[in-house]
Design an enzyme around this catalytic site. Sequence first.
Site, short mmCIF file in Angstrom:
data_model
loop_
_atom_site.label_atom_id
_atom_site.label_comp_id
_atom_site.label_asym_id
_atom_site.label_seq_id
_atom_site.Cartn_x
_atom_site.Cartn_y
_atom_site.Cartn_z
N GLY A 168 90.49 23.45 65.71
CA GLY A 168 91.42 24.27 64.95
C GLY A 168 90.81 24.64 63.62
O GLY A 168 89.61 24.51 63.44
N SER A 211 85.40 20.10 63.89
CA SER A 211 84.79 21.42 63.92
C SER A 211 85.83 22.45 64.32
O SER A 211 86.98 22.12 64.57
CB SER A 211 83.62 21.43 64.90
OG SER A 211 84.14 21.40 66.22
N LYS A 212 85.39 23.69 64.40
CA LYS A 212 86.32 24.78 64.72
C LYS A 212 87.05 24.54 66.02
O LYS A 212 88.14 25.02 66.24
CB LYS A 212 85.59 26.13 64.80
CG LYS A 212 84.72 26.46 63.61
CD LYS A 212 83.27 26.07 63.87
CE LYS A 212 82.75 25.15 62.75
NZ LYS A 212 81.70 24.24 63.16
N ARG A 213 86.39 23.80 66.90
CA ARG A 213 87.01 23.51 68.19
C ARG A 213 88.37 22.83 68.02
O ARG A 213 89.24 22.92 68.86
CB ARG A 213 86.12 22.59 69.02
CG ARG A 213 84.85 23.22 69.54
CD ARG A 213 84.11 22.27 70.46
NE ARG A 213 83.67 21.04 69.78
CZ ARG A 213 84.20 19.85 69.99
NH1 ARG A 213 85.16 19.71 70.86
NH2 ARG A 213 83.75 18.80 69.34
#
Length: 466
Positions: free
Chosen positions: A243, A239-241
């Site tokens: 990157g 996920s965006k976490r």
Amino acid sequence: MSTDVRTRFAPSPTGYLHIGGARTALFSWLYARHTGGKFILRIEDTDAQRSSQELSEEILKAMQWLGLDWDEGPFYQSDNIELYKSYVNKLLEQGQAYWCECSPEDLKNIREQAQSEGRKPKYDGSCRKKGLGPGPGRVVRFAAPQGGLTSFEDLIKGHIAVDNDELDDLVLLRSDGMPTYNLTVVIDDAEMNITHVIRGDDHVNNTPKQIQIYQALGLDVPIFAHVPMILGSDKTRLSKRHGATSVMAYKDMGYLPEAMVNYLVRLSWSHGDQEIFTPEELIDLFDIKDVGRSAAVFNPEKFLWLNHHYIKNGDSKRLAALLKDFVEKQDYPVPDDVYLEQVVIDVRERTKTLADMIDFGEFYFREIEAPAELQLKFFTPELKEIMQMVVEKLFSVDFSDKEQVEQAFVSVLESFDIKFKKIAQPIRVALTGKTVSPGLFEIIMTLGKDTTLRRLRRALEYMKEV
RNA sequence: GUCCCCAUCGUCUAGCCUGGCCUAGGACACCGGCCUUUCACGCCGGCGACAGGGGUUCGAAUCCCCUUGGGGACGCCA
């Protein structure tokens, strides 16, 4: 009727094309190309709330950027609502679907109740026997078979079997009249004669439900291949976490599409010890049989390494053309193609992305001045005479001949009986404003006579003033 | 919680199906060295794994079982 392979990629336009989706698309595309079959693109936009035309177009762009061309489509499910409804009616008539009046709150209670009793939180089928007809707020549910087992042979996972009692009476038609995923995916895959459904691992649990729908509708069940997930470094869903996950974000960061394809294809797939593949090799070598069963962790460092590989070995003219966008993004004046290509050739060994080229090669694009501390350290008075002579020699040299430029330095070195090392860093700082750069002669040749002399003279002035 | 799936270096993986060629190979990263006008590139070398326990077998990373760990799914999202 033919037995040709037909695969599809069916993203929903509720977000950008991400790493995981791209790899699934790549596998589907490769399998179709490998077998000489067809690759179909279908946009699953039955969630009217969250889908958007803009996102659909972004996904298409990302596919094109990666070179994943499709033979049919893009088809939009929102264009086929009536078709899906006709199938719902058929199920209703056959008694394999029913109207349900349960409210979202009712459902929530049923689930919580089930979970608290340690059971699977599924719908209890309380409206099954009510014999309800259409009405406001009502949905149509599938009357899932009770008892028994639903199983299939997954091309990647092998035999998978699930107890029918584990399965839900899932919603086929929403209260707003829109059909849901599990229904539309079945109908479209059947109508489009998809032979191999290649999709993410997260759909394994949906597959038995869909098989039941195929059977209820009397449709042929395709072959399934569920590719393992791509996880983040902490082994949770990417996920965006972790990157950037959007394909196009990597384009903007200066990654090359061939690097992304090459990196992604090696996640859960391999061919012996080979790491680098041309598209042709991939089409030739790829087979679902060689896809592994376990999840892979996305490793940005290896991806970077691959990108660097393609930066180092790619066609310099093409790279220069791609670099142009990045120059413009910085609002630097855009140099001519020949200059840009020279920059690429100068810096490619030391820059891993196109964006790196702009940062690392800043002095190629704009006037620079070394930080005060570097000037103080390298532009020392004792170098005055030497620098003076370097400028003079270079001034009288023809820059179209690298040989002559190098010779100019040799003569200076001989005159003062010094090593090149003595003046290399000062000249580097004068030309680039930094202590780290491409080779001096490469820089000088690319920058050209005017810029080189201007920057050396400025350093010389400093030496004289100190 | 329930169900489904997975398990070789930190990571991607080869080997597993068709046990012995495995004192487990390659790649990224990391650490040394060489090359050298800086930094890179390149080359050479190093570190580093069969999750644990039971079986089966003359022999198991490879086959079976259990445990543990991890992931996924349980939606009027897809």
